[in-house]
Motif scaffolding. Structure first.
Motif, short mmCIF file in Angstrom:
data_model
loop_
_atom_site.label_atom_id
_atom_site.label_comp_id
_atom_site.label_asym_id
_atom_site.label_seq_id
_atom_site.Cartn_x
_atom_site.Cartn_y
_atom_site.Cartn_z
N ILE A 88 4.81 12.15 8.28
CA ILE A 88 4.63 10.97 9.14
C ILE A 88 5.89 10.67 9.93
O ILE A 88 5.83 10.20 11.05
CB ILE A 88 4.17 9.77 8.28
N VAL A 131 1.22 4.94 1.43
CA VAL A 131 0.69 5.91 2.38
C VAL A 131 1.39 7.23 2.10
O VAL A 131 2.62 7.31 2.16
CB VAL A 131 0.95 5.45 3.83
N CYS A 163 2.85 13.09 3.65
CA CYS A 163 2.43 14.38 4.20
C CYS A 163 1.14 14.18 5.00
O CYS A 163 0.16 13.64 4.49
CB CYS A 163 2.18 15.38 3.08
N LYS A 164 1.18 14.58 6.24
CA LYS A 164 0.08 14.28 7.16
C LYS A 164 -0.87 15.46 7.33
O LYS A 164 -2.07 15.32 7.16
CB LYS A 164 0.72 13.90 8.50
N THR A 165 -0.31 16.59 7.68
CA THR A 165 -1.15 17.78 7.85
C THR A 165 -0.48 18.96 7.15
O THR A 165 0.74 18.99 7.00
CB THR A 165 -1.33 18.15 9.34
N PRO A 177 -7.61 14.12 0.02
CA PRO A 177 -8.29 13.89 1.31
C PRO A 177 -7.37 13.27 2.36
O PRO A 177 -7.72 13.26 3.53
CB PRO A 177 -9.42 12.94 0.94
N GLN A 178 -6.19 12.78 1.95
CA GLN A 178 -5.28 12.16 2.93
C GLN A 178 -4.67 13.17 3.87
O GLN A 178 -4.11 12.82 4.89
CB GLN A 178 -4.13 11.43 2.24
N ILE A 179 -4.72 14.43 3.46
CA ILE A 179 -4.04 15.46 4.24
C ILE A 179 -5.07 16.25 5.03
O ILE A 179 -6.14 16.58 4.51
CB ILE A 179 -3.25 16.40 3.30
N GLU A 180 -4.73 16.52 6.28
CA GLU A 180 -5.59 17.35 7.11
C GLU A 180 -5.15 18.80 6.93
O GLU A 180 -4.00 19.14 7.20
CB GLU A 180 -5.45 16.91 8.56
N ALA A 190 0.86 -1.18 0.00
CA ALA A 190 0.00 0.00 0.00
C ALA A 190 0.89 1.22 0.00
O ALA A 190 2.00 1.18 0.52
CB ALA A 190 -0.88 0.00 1.24
#
Lengths: 137, 421
Positions: A77, A20, A23-25, A56-59, A18
């Motif tokens: 991450i 991932v 970049c998280k936020t 949409p993966q990023i806040e 997978a």
């Protein structure tokens, strides 16, 4: 028992099973008044909704930061963060910058000197002086 | 004459002080809002509606100075975990859902529940215990199946070690971290549902482990009593480790918890909480999307990781084991032969030794002494035997569960490891 097992942990290979996104936020800061935020304000109004919907993966958070230059801060991450000041930029320049932050892995930027970086062992093996015909001197 | 307003008296008594909330039982707190509404309804003379009580919306912050970004439902702070309906407003949770590419069939509420550890909320209807148990069995099954089919000759000890390397709590802790899951500083009803919630002050009492506590546990720990591999399969956990209650050193570490930033105990709790969350996410996928989706998720996130099995082996007497193996398989007796050497009398000699069975070379190794080279060559030979693999594409039994599966071709089943002593 003659065989024992050493404790080992499997290591991750992001993208093999997978993927991932690293970049998280992302935090976008703007100023309502200052001229350096003009492009940022335009970006937030025009291009940003589409960009946020496509990722949409990023806040995302958008916050005012009065009397300061506009900044985009991305958190990754691996725990690092990257910030880009986007003062006096046009909306499409800012879009380039935000895409750069989205695609980054969060690692420090290093000079890549080897063509391949791998955790796998070399297929050919390490050269050994004790095998083959050797070199006649 | 001024009228006595009895209803005001009772309502004063009913208003809970924020400080008093902690001692109230959980079940009472869940129904507290309801009972308060009921009490209001029973008033006979409600002349004017009461102004909204500040206490109901107390979330631990100074509202005039720090206005809240999100309107938190009343009395949230007194709940042990966030309300399920708040999951729909959490940006973190939506981002996590998208990051894991979960199906829309997995609701955000379930994902939020997967992030609540039993130590944060003891109520099994609101924590992830049950989801984690399902996920744990599924991950263990798929990892065991993959290892058994792909490496049919692995000795049992190594199989247990490899299971732990893929599906152990340390590994799954890293998996959950690699999803970008963050944890809240402390659990509570007011925290964002997208954060992992566990308590550092207490352990969850939920039973998620496998295996039984042995009656002879004290003897095993104190005198290192022998416990054979067959009994480990029956009694011990899925990694062949003796099940024990780890409460002996915990008291001291717990006492140090507040004085130092993170210790062995708190790290173990965090690791446990993260791995439980990873199990629970798999359990949630299985619950809402079924077997195949869960299998694909495990394959993508757990089985795709890499572990070099040849680094797991530790041999005690490799040469003896090799000769036992050759006798069992009716190969010719293994003989070690010196293939090449250099600098025998120097400070850094190198000997290359090969192990031959008849005319077949079974393995070789280079080492700075003849004895070491022979042992290393024997180890390489044994690894070459034990790590036989029919290939990455070997089919596993669960591949047969889909409807249009091709007929099963029997997998290689080995007679087992060499028994020597």
């Amino acid at each position: 028992m003659t065989i024992r097992a050493l404790p080992q942990i499997s290591s991750s290979r992001n993208g093999l099973g997978a993927f991932v996104l690293q970049c998280k936020t992302m935090n976008l800061y703007y100023c309502d008044w200052a001229g350096s935020s003009k492009g940022m304000n335009g970006f937030i109004k025009s291009l940003f909704p589409k960009f946020a919907a496509a990722n949409p993966q990023i806040e995302f958070t958008v916050s005012p930061r009065p009397s300061k230059h506009p900044v985009i801060v991305a958190n990754y991450i691996n725990g690092r963060e990257k910030a880009i000041c986007v003062r006096n930029m046009e909306p499409y320049e800012i879009l380039k910058k935000i895409e750069l932050l989205r695609d980054a892995s969060g690692e420090k930027v290093r000079k890549v000197t080897k063509p391949v970086t791998s955790i796998n062992e070399s297929v050919r093996g390490v050269w050994s002086p004790y095998h083959g015909n050797g070199l006649r001197v | 004459m001024k009228r006595l307003r009895v209803d005001r008296w009772t309502s004063q008594l009913l208003v809970a002080r924020p400080g008093a909330a902690a001692s109230t039982p959980v079940s009472a707190l869940r129904s507290a809002a309801v009972s308060r509404a009921a009490a209001v309804r029973h008033r006979s003379t409600a002349a004017a509606p009461q102004p909204l009580q500040e206490d109901d919306y107390f979330d631990g912050t100074d509202h005039p100075r720090f206005p809240p970004l999100e309107s938190i439902p009343p009395r949230s702070i007194s709940l042990p975990s966030p309300l399920p309906e708040r999951a729909l407003q959490s940006a973190k949770l939506a981002a996590l859902h998208a990051r894991l590419s979960l199906s829309p069939n997995v609701p955000l509420q379930t994902l939020a529940r997967a992030l609540v550890d039993a130590s944060a909320d003891a109520n099994p209807e609101f924590n992830n215990t049950n989801l984690a148990f399902v996920g744990r069995t599924l991950i263990n099954y798929h990892v065991a199946e993959m290892l058994m089919v792909r490496y049919p000759r692995l000795p049992m000890e190594i199989l247990f070690g490899a299971m732990k390397g893929y599906a152990g709590p340390v590994s799954l802790h890293q998996v959950a971290r690699s999803w970008g899951v963050e944890h809240a500083a402390a659990p509570g009803g007011e925290v964002d549902p997208g954060l992992l919630q566990f308590s550092l002050s207490k352990k969850g009492d939920a039973i998620t482990g496998m295996g039984y506590k042995r009656a002879e546990l004290e003897g095993i720990k104190k005198f290192k009593w022998r416990h054979g591999i067959s009994s480990r399969v029956v009694f011990d956990n899925e990694f062949g480790e003796v099940v024990e209650d780890d409460e002996h050193d915990v008291e001291q570490l717990r006492a140090r918890r507040d004085t130092e930033y993170g210790n062995q105990y708190t790290r173990a709790l965090a690791q446990q909480a993260y791995s439980t969350a990873a199990w629970a996410v798999v359990g949630a996928i299985y619950t809402h999307c079924g077997r195949e989706a869960a299998k694909n998720f495990i394959r993508a996130h757990v089985l795709s990781r890499t572990l070099d099995l040849s680094k797991l082996f530790v041999f005690k007497r490799p040469t003896r084991e090799l000769s036992m193996l050759c006798a069992r398989e009716e190969f010719e007796l293994p003989v070690a032969r010196l293939l090449s050497e250099t600098g025998r009398l120097s400070r850094t000699p190198v000997f290359v030794v090969g192990i031959f069975s008849g005319k077949d070379k079974l393995g070789e190794a280079a080492a700075p002494s003849l004895e070491q080279a022979r042992n290393k060559a024997a180890m390489n030979t044994l690894k070459a035997w034990y790590l036989y693999s029919p290939g990455e594409q070997a089919r596993v039994p669960s591949d047969m569960l889909v409807d249009d599966a091709k007929p099963w071709e029997p997998a290689h089943i080995d007679m087992g490891e060499v028994i020597s002593w």
